[in-house]
Design an enzyme around this catalytic site. Sequence first.
Site, PDB file in Angstrom:
ATOM      1  N   LYS A  17       0.622  -1.023   0.436  1.00 43.49           N
ATOM      2  CA  LYS A  17       0.048  -0.219  -0.335  1.00 43.49           C
ATOM      3  C   LYS A  17       1.347   1.339   0.498  1.00 43.49           C
ATOM      4  CE  LYS A  17       0.638   0.882   4.522  1.00 43.49           C
ATOM      5  NZ  LYS A  17       1.745   2.384   4.894  1.00 43.49           N
ATOM      6  N   VAL A 104      10.975  -4.758   2.687  1.00 40.43           N
ATOM      7  CA  VAL A 104      10.951  -4.778   3.175  1.00 40.43           C
ATOM      8  C   VAL A 104      11.135  -3.975   5.008  1.00 40.43           C
ATOM      9  CG1 VAL A 104      12.007  -6.448   5.817  1.00 40.43           C
ATOM     10  CG2 VAL A 104      11.915  -7.217   3.676  1.00 40.43           C
ATOM     11  N   ALA A 105      10.422  -3.788   6.072  1.00 39.45           N
ATOM     12  CA  ALA A 105      10.510  -1.930   6.720  1.00 39.45           C
ATOM     13  C   ALA A 105      10.735  -1.131   5.642  1.00 39.45           C
ATOM     14  CB  ALA A 105      11.467  -2.568   7.679  1.00 39.45           C
ATOM     15  N   GLY A 106       9.810  -0.904   4.607  1.00 34.42           N
ATOM     16  CA  GLY A 106      10.060   0.201   3.564  1.00 34.42           C
ATOM     17  C   GLY A 106       8.903   1.461   3.550  1.00 34.42           C
ATOM     18  N   GLY A 107       7.478   1.274   4.968  1.00 39.95           N
ATOM     19  CA  GLY A 107       6.850   1.996   4.859  1.00 39.95           C
ATOM     20  C   GLY A 107       5.867   1.929   3.604  1.00 39.95           C
ATOM     21  N   MET A 108       5.701   0.344   3.376  1.00 37.36           N
ATOM     22  CA  MET A 108       4.553   0.070   2.355  1.00 37.36           C
ATOM     23  C   MET A 108       3.325  -1.879   2.946  1.00 37.36           C
ATOM     24  SD  MET A 108       5.943   0.769  -1.629  1.00 37.36           S
ATOM     25  CE  MET A 108       4.543  -0.207  -2.201  1.00 37.36           C
ATOM     26  N   GLY A 109       3.788  -1.880   4.539  1.00 40.44           N
ATOM     27  CA  GLY A 109       3.170  -2.340   4.417  1.00 40.44           C
ATOM     28  C   GLY A 109       3.236  -4.167   3.847  1.00 40.44           C
ATOM     29  N   GLY A 111       4.590  -6.941   5.267  1.00 36.51           N
ATOM     30  CA  GLY A 111       4.326  -7.661   6.801  1.00 36.51           C
ATOM     31  C   GLY A 111       2.628  -7.877   7.324  1.00 36.51           C
ATOM     32  N   SER A 112       2.122  -6.498   6.768  1.00 39.05           N
ATOM     33  CA  SER A 112       0.677  -6.914   7.302  1.00 39.05           C
ATOM     34  C   SER A 112       0.587  -7.413   6.191  1.00 39.05           C
ATOM     35  CB  SER A 112       0.250  -5.119   6.619  1.00 39.05           C
ATOM     36  OG  SER A 112       0.806  -4.516   8.575  1.00 39.05           O
ATOM     37  N   ASP A 145      -1.893  -2.067   9.646  1.00 35.56           N
ATOM     38  CA  ASP A 145      -2.231  -1.895   8.532  1.00 35.56           C
ATOM     39  C   ASP A 145      -2.757  -3.263   7.345  1.00 35.56           C
ATOM     40  OD1 ASP A 145      -1.454   0.611   7.974  1.00 35.56           O
ATOM     41  OD2 ASP A 145       1.048  -0.094   7.613  1.00 35.56           O
TER      42      ASP A 145
END
Length: 308
Positions: A17, A104-109, A111-112, A145
């Site tokens: 996202k 990963v850990a990029g602000g695009m969700g 993991g969610s 998220d």
Amino acid sequence: MSEALATERVHARAPGKLNLFFEVGAVQDDGYHDVASAYQAVSLFEEVWAEPSPEFTVSVSGTVDVAGVPADDRNLALRAARLVAKELGHEGGVHLEIVKRVPVAGGMGGGSADAAAALVACDALWGGELGSAHLQRLGAKLGADVPFALMGGTAIGTGRGDRLSPALAQGRFDWVVVPFEGGLSTPEVYRHLDALREGPDIAPPLRGPSVDTAVLHALRAGDPVALAQCVRNDLQSAALSLQPELRETLELGESAGALAGMVSGSGPTVAFLTLGSEAALDLQVSLTAAGYNALHVHGPVPGARVVG
């Protein structure tokens, strides 16, 4: 669902996202923040396969660096699988195979999205037929998220970001995203924003956070030019402070033809809104020539679903 189908391997897919608008309220007594966000699901997908197993296990690979993704019970998708098993009274386990394409850990969700795909895949694998509203409630237990990754499309999120209302978005919006190695920690970015807000130049909104109505009008009209005038991310100042090189990337993308550039969520992925698919391809070429890993994506796209 038949017993035969319940033993098959299930493949589910969920989107990453972008936060087209993200307003962050003041820190609360519990350390959390109320937010108001306009989410859009984009065509960068996480793939999850679920198959019967006596234990709960996970393997992770992908086109992005997955070195920091846990393969134990800290993994959000594995926690999602356990939630579904508990809800259904399923006594066995599951093996999840995750192929990641969202930074990963990029602000695009990402993991969610893994968790959302796992919820859908395990529900299908075990014949649960829990339904979207039930899965949304489970998803909210895993993170703000996750419900949006289940829903997809375009939506407004309030509260902690998990109270969702679908938003009408006409047509297609084309983006170029530039991921960076070495992600930013979301809690760290929020803490840094709180520290910056103690200074004279940045302050949280005096009212409760809300999405600018201009964003809703631009989405409803399918107008990227209008949307470019009102995209906003309150976390951007903190992300730029923690990773100053992102500022150069933003300036380069905007000088190369982007309508607007912004840090995605808590960063460090940078997203550029373009006039359309041809403009996005031109910008992707320019950024690639400058040495960046630039990806052309579009939205809105559907949320988590079983594939095939």
